[in-house]
Design a protein around this motif. Structure first.
Motif, mmCIF file in Angstrom:
data_model
loop_
_atom_site.group_PDB
_atom_site.id
_atom_site.type_symbol
_atom_site.label_atom_id
_atom_site.label_comp_id
_atom_site.label_asym_id
_atom_site.label_seq_id
_atom_site.Cartn_x
_atom_site.Cartn_y
_atom_site.Cartn_z
ATOM 1 N N VAL A 109 -9.831 -98.804 -29.868
ATOM 2 C CA VAL A 109 -11.039 -99.279 -29.201
ATOM 3 C C VAL A 109 -11.374 -98.245 -28.129
ATOM 4 O O VAL A 109 -10.511 -97.870 -27.332
ATOM 5 C CB VAL A 109 -10.834 -100.671 -28.578
ATOM 6 N N CYS A 110 -12.609 -97.774 -28.153
ATOM 7 C CA CYS A 110 -13.035 -96.724 -27.221
ATOM 8 C C CYS A 110 -14.065 -97.292 -26.261
ATOM 9 O O CYS A 110 -15.088 -97.841 -26.698
ATOM 10 C CB CYS A 110 -13.674 -95.562 -27.972
ATOM 11 N N GLY A 111 -13.807 -97.168 -24.971
ATOM 12 C CA GLY A 111 -14.827 -97.495 -23.991
ATOM 13 C C GLY A 111 -15.868 -96.392 -23.991
ATOM 14 O O GLY A 111 -15.529 -95.205 -24.017
ATOM 15 N N GLU B 155 -16.810 -113.933 -22.833
ATOM 16 C CA GLU B 155 -16.039 -113.180 -23.830
ATOM 17 C C GLU B 155 -15.067 -112.231 -23.128
ATOM 18 O O GLU B 155 -13.925 -112.061 -23.553
ATOM 19 C CB GLU B 155 -16.980 -112.350 -24.710
ATOM 20 N N ARG B 156 -15.557 -111.628 -22.045
ATOM 21 C CA ARG B 156 -14.732 -110.679 -21.299
ATOM 22 C C ARG B 156 -13.453 -111.366 -20.798
ATOM 23 O O ARG B 156 -12.356 -110.849 -20.935
ATOM 24 C CB ARG B 156 -15.542 -110.111 -20.130
ATOM 25 N N GLU B 157 -13.629 -112.539 -20.230
ATOM 26 C CA GLU B 157 -12.468 -113.301 -19.728
ATOM 27 C C GLU B 157 -11.494 -113.624 -20.856
ATOM 28 O O GLU B 157 -10.272 -113.540 -20.688
ATOM 29 C CB GLU B 157 -12.946 -114.596 -19.060
ATOM 30 N N ALA B 158 -12.031 -113.997 -22.028
ATOM 31 C CA ALA B 158 -11.176 -114.343 -23.170
ATOM 32 C C ALA B 158 -10.386 -113.128 -23.649
ATOM 33 O O ALA B 158 -9.192 -113.233 -23.972
ATOM 34 C CB ALA B 158 -12.032 -114.907 -24.306
ATOM 35 N N PHE B 159 -11.040 -111.956 -23.673
ATOM 36 C CA PHE B 159 -10.346 -110.740 -24.112
ATOM 37 C C PHE B 159 -9.246 -110.354 -23.113
ATOM 38 O O PHE B 159 -8.149 -109.947 -23.510
ATOM 39 C CB PHE B 159 -11.332 -109.582 -24.285
ATOM 40 N N ILE B 160 -9.542 -110.465 -21.821
ATOM 41 C CA ILE B 160 -8.541 -110.122 -20.797
ATOM 42 C C ILE B 160 -7.340 -111.065 -20.909
ATOM 43 O O ILE B 160 -6.187 -110.637 -20.825
ATOM 44 C CB ILE B 160 -9.164 -110.150 -19.384
ATOM 45 N N GLN B 161 -7.612 -112.345 -21.158
ATOM 46 C CA GLN B 161 -6.523 -113.312 -21.336
ATOM 47 C C GLN B 161 -5.694 -112.953 -22.575
ATOM 48 O O GLN B 161 -4.461 -113.030 -22.558
ATOM 49 C CB GLN B 161 -7.096 -114.724 -21.463
ATOM 50 N N ALA B 162 -6.389 -112.567 -23.646
ATOM 51 C CA ALA B 162 -5.683 -112.181 -24.881
ATOM 52 C C ALA B 162 -4.755 -110.992 -24.624
ATOM 53 O O ALA B 162 -3.631 -110.943 -25.140
ATOM 54 C CB ALA B 162 -6.686 -111.835 -25.981
ATOM 55 N N TRP B 163 -5.217 -110.044 -23.813
ATOM 56 C CA TRP B 163 -4.388 -108.879 -23.495
ATOM 57 C C TRP B 163 -3.154 -109.296 -22.681
ATOM 58 O O TRP B 163 -2.040 -108.862 -22.969
ATOM 59 C CB TRP B 163 -5.194 -107.831 -22.744
ATOM 60 N N PHE C 191 -22.083 -92.181 -24.066
ATOM 61 C CA PHE C 191 -21.281 -90.974 -23.934
ATOM 62 C C PHE C 191 -19.807 -91.350 -24.041
ATOM 63 O O PHE C 191 -19.415 -92.466 -23.705
ATOM 64 C CB PHE C 191 -21.601 -90.359 -22.554
ATOM 65 N N ASN C 192 -18.971 -90.416 -24.500
ATOM 66 C CA ASN C 192 -17.536 -90.654 -24.641
ATOM 67 C C ASN C 192 -16.790 -90.182 -23.387
ATOM 68 O O ASN C 192 -16.673 -88.992 -23.157
ATOM 69 C CB ASN C 192 -17.008 -89.881 -25.864
ATOM 70 N N PRO C 193 -16.271 -91.116 -22.583
ATOM 71 C CA PRO C 193 -15.535 -90.692 -21.381
ATOM 72 C C PRO C 193 -14.029 -90.508 -21.611
ATOM 73 O O PRO C 193 -13.283 -90.337 -20.663
ATOM 74 C CB PRO C 193 -15.778 -91.857 -20.421
ATOM 75 N N VAL C 194 -13.583 -90.550 -22.874
ATOM 76 C CA VAL C 194 -12.167 -90.512 -23.242
ATOM 77 C C VAL C 194 -11.438 -91.690 -22.582
ATOM 78 O O VAL C 194 -10.691 -91.549 -21.623
ATOM 79 C CB VAL C 194 -11.492 -89.168 -22.888
ATOM 80 N N ASP C 195 -11.729 -92.859 -23.097
ATOM 81 C CA ASP C 195 -11.188 -94.116 -22.576
ATOM 82 C C ASP C 195 -10.775 -94.925 -23.802
ATOM 83 O O ASP C 195 -11.555 -95.693 -24.339
ATOM 84 C CB ASP C 195 -12.299 -94.823 -21.780
ATOM 85 N N LEU C 196 -9.545 -94.700 -24.272
ATOM 86 C CA LEU C 196 -9.115 -95.268 -25.551
ATOM 87 C C LEU C 196 -7.884 -96.144 -25.386
ATOM 88 O O LEU C 196 -7.031 -95.875 -24.542
ATOM 89 C CB LEU C 196 -8.739 -94.157 -26.544
ATOM 90 N N VAL C 197 -7.819 -97.156 -26.230
ATOM 91 C CA VAL C 197 -6.575 -97.905 -26.366
ATOM 92 C C VAL C 197 -6.312 -98.043 -27.870
ATOM 93 O O VAL C 197 -7.222 -98.353 -28.641
ATOM 94 C CB VAL C 197 -6.624 -99.262 -25.631
ATOM 95 N N CYS C 198 -5.083 -97.717 -28.277
ATOM 96 C CA CYS C 198 -4.780 -97.539 -29.693
ATOM 97 C C CYS C 198 -3.628 -98.436 -30.150
ATOM 98 O O CYS C 198 -2.652 -98.616 -29.421
ATOM 99 C CB CYS C 198 -4.357 -96.083 -29.947
ATOM 100 N N ALA C 199 -3.770 -98.960 -31.357
ATOM 101 C CA ALA C 199 -2.687 -99.713 -32.003
ATOM 102 C C ALA C 199 -2.152 -98.827 -33.123
ATOM 103 O O ALA C 199 -2.888 -98.476 -34.045
ATOM 104 C CB ALA C 199 -3.217 -101.032 -32.560
ATOM 105 N N LYS D 293 -10.082 -101.852 -18.597
ATOM 106 C CA LYS D 293 -8.952 -101.424 -19.421
ATOM 107 C C LYS D 293 -8.337 -102.658 -20.101
ATOM 108 O O LYS D 293 -7.987 -102.627 -21.278
ATOM 109 C CB LYS D 293 -7.901 -100.728 -18.557
ATOM 110 N N GLN D 294 -8.213 -103.751 -19.345
ATOM 111 C CA GLN D 294 -7.685 -104.986 -19.928
ATOM 112 C C GLN D 294 -8.642 -105.528 -20.995
ATOM 113 O O GLN D 294 -8.212 -106.037 -22.029
ATOM 114 C CB GLN D 294 -7.476 -106.028 -18.828
ATOM 115 N N LEU D 295 -9.926 -105.385 -20.734
ATOM 116 C CA LEU D 295 -10.934 -105.859 -21.689
ATOM 117 C C LEU D 295 -10.823 -105.122 -23.025
ATOM 118 O O LEU D 295 -10.739 -105.750 -24.088
ATOM 119 C CB LEU D 295 -12.341 -105.672 -21.110
ATOM 120 N N ILE D 296 -10.823 -103.779 -22.979
ATOM 121 C CA ILE D 296 -10.796 -103.049 -24.256
ATOM 122 C C ILE D 296 -9.464 -103.264 -24.975
ATOM 123 O O ILE D 296 -9.412 -103.295 -26.205
ATOM 124 C CB ILE D 296 -11.146 -101.544 -24.109
ATOM 125 N N ALA D 297 -8.382 -103.456 -24.196
ATOM 126 C CA ALA D 297 -7.090 -103.750 -24.829
ATOM 127 C C ALA D 297 -7.128 -105.126 -25.492
ATOM 128 O O ALA D 297 -6.557 -105.319 -26.575
ATOM 129 C CB ALA D 297 -5.974 -103.687 -23.787
#
Length: 504
Positions: free
Chosen positions: A370-372, A53-61, A421-429, A300-304
């Motif tokens: 999406v928040c890491g 799944e991780r590879e698919a998400f990175i490819q999608a990004w 825990f929230n490390p402040v790792d966000l990607v936003c649309a 970062k590519q994964l969460i994006a």
């Protein structure tokens, strides 16, 4: 209550009289604690993608970036570094002259390992006529510290974290600001360009601009991309009025109203001004040297990728709801909203078709983030929760400890035993299905501010913080939590954190 002079002061800051009355009322009423359903965990609000799944998400990004969309990396960088040096300020003012506490001993025992050692050695020679080693040999430890902290030296006691020398390289040391420029090239560049935006304080703007001018060419050559680097300051209109303990306006010695910065929640206005399809948000001090960046870039590519896949689905579903839809499609969309977006509402089955469609469309047509989140290792700060909203729905939120009722034993247990825990790792649309930017301030939950006790010139006062950027200011966004490794979280809270292996 407000004089003509007060009204002129408000107008100069772009603040309305109504805003002041609302703020003073908030001092009286306080802010309600939030009602919690549970701390989010893997399988209950947090997803942990398997390798495939991780590879698919990175490819999608990577496919999304290649489609010509605009990506911006947004870095809150206005915070002063003074808290980083709290222990060293204490040593400089102590009634002893040699390192005594464990913290002080560790600092001086390892002083050559700091990326700023050479720069500090140079200012010591210029100001004291001797380098660090000679000063230490003579027991002049405080002279070394003063040259690090004071204006006559490196001025690290007053500079923002973004401009301190954090990491050493063969070609010289780097600041966190430069590390963010590198990250921008590695995961946020599209169309051969990297757009990086820093929010900075007014007094440090010129220093940031000068450092960028000195260094940007190095990274342009290294990564073969064009950088578009921009800056903004917190708007004066987001400052909040201070109050006396009796909730009347606190006044300066000259009779004017005292205003204070509204906290990082004020940055929702700065974020709202950014023209982008996707925005990464990450704190200025959470950076690592190049040798450790691969893991950060991967995740970062994964969460994006998770973001753009979820957004694509949401857009498809909104278009279905705008046309003729079947009962099966309604059920599919309801499942996506409740399971993928974890936005739940009791009694959905009792709603009529049109009412259900309107509810689902409203929940989908919002900014998305999406928040890491990392496994909890006891760091102070916020965490991921399933929380009740004012409309009776339950959704994913990042909460700070101040938003939780400490007298509620069950809530306190959820907060202390939370797995993540929230490390402040966000990607936003931040654009809708028609490509129009959302008005981000309209998605803020204004009831999630915070009141703290401060003082000025020995007088006690109450300060008001706006709903935080990644909690109350994004309360009405669609949210997805993704588990990311602890290795992606390397904040620098004290100067000695720079001695950790991750920063060497």
């Amino acid at each position: 209550m407000l004089s003509q002079k007060d009204l002129q002061q408000l107008a100069s800051k772009g603040i309305t009289e109504e805003q002041i009355h609302n703020q003073l009322n908030e001092f009286k009423t306080g802010f309600p604690f939030l009602k919690l359903e549970a701390a989010a965990s893997v399988g209950n609000g947090i997803i942990s993608p398997a390798d495939k799944e991780r590879e698919a998400f990175i490819q999608a990004w990577n496919e999304y970036k290649a489609s010509g969309k605009k990506v911006v990396k947004f870095v809150p960088a206005s915070g002063a570094a003074s808290r980083m040096f709290k222990d060293m300020f204490a040593f400089a003012d102590a009634d002893y002259d040699v390192p005594t506490t464990d913290f002080e001993k560790k600092y001086f025992d390892n002083i050559e390992k700091f990326a700023f050692f050479e720069a500090l050695d140079d200012v010591c020679k210029a100001n004291e006529g001797k380098g660090i080693k000679d000063l230490m040999a003579e027991g002049k430890y405080k002279a070394v510290v003063r040259n690090m902290l004071d204006k006559k030296g490196l001025n690290y006691g007053q500079l923002p974290k973004g401009l301190l020398l954090f990491h050493q390289y063969a070609d010289g040391p780097r600041t966190p600001m430069e590390e963010h420029l590198v990250e921008g090239a590695l995961y946020a560049a599209s169309n051969g360009e990297a757009n990086v935006h820093f929010t900075v304080s007014h007094e440090h703007m010129v220093l940031f601009e000068q450092r960028v001018e000195q260094k940007v060419g190095v990274f342009t050559d290294k990564y073969g991309i064009k950088y578009n680097i921009s800056f903004s300051e917190q708007k004066p209109s987001t400052d909040t009025v201070a109050a006396n303990p009796d909730n009347t306006p606190f006044r300066n010695d000259d009779g004017s109203l005292l205003f204070r910065p509204g906290g990082h929640g004020a940055l929702i206005e700065n974020l709202n001004d950014i023209d982008a399809d996707v925005v990464f948000i990450k704190n200025i001090d959470n950076v690592v040297p190049d040798r450790l960046k691969d893991e950060t870039v991967t995740y970062k590519q994964l969460i994006a990728g998770v973001l753009v896949c979820a957004q694509k689905k949401a857009f498809e579903y909104i278009r279905i709801l705008d046309g003729d839809y079947t009962d099966a499609q309604l059920q599919e969309i309801a499942r996506f909203v409740s399971e993928d977006l974890c936005c739940k509402k009791e009694g959905l089955g009792q709603l009529g078709r049109e009412e259900l469609a309107a509810y689902l469309r409203d929940k989908l047509n919002r900014p998305m983030r999406v928040c890491g989140v990392v496994k909890n290792v006891g760091e102070p700060g916020g965490g991921p929760f399933l929380t009740y909203n004012q409309d009776g729905t339950v959704s994913l939120q990042i909460l700070e400890s101040s938003q939780i009722d400490k007298s509620n034993a069950e809530y306190q247990r959820m907060f202390t035993e939370g797995t993540h825990f929230n490390p402040v790792d966000l990607v936003c649309a931040v654009k809708d299905y028609e490509g129009k930017p959302f008005d981000l301030p309209s998605f803020v939950d204004k009831s999630t501010g915070f009141i703290s006790s401060k003082s000025k010139n020995g007088k006690e006062l109450k300060a008001l913080e706006l709903p935080g950027l990644w909690n109350g200011a994004m309360s009405d966004w669609c949210t997805i939590f993704v588990e990311v490794p602890l290795g992606t979280f390397n904040p620098v809270k004290t100067v000695n954190d720079l001695l950790r292996e991750q920063h060497q």
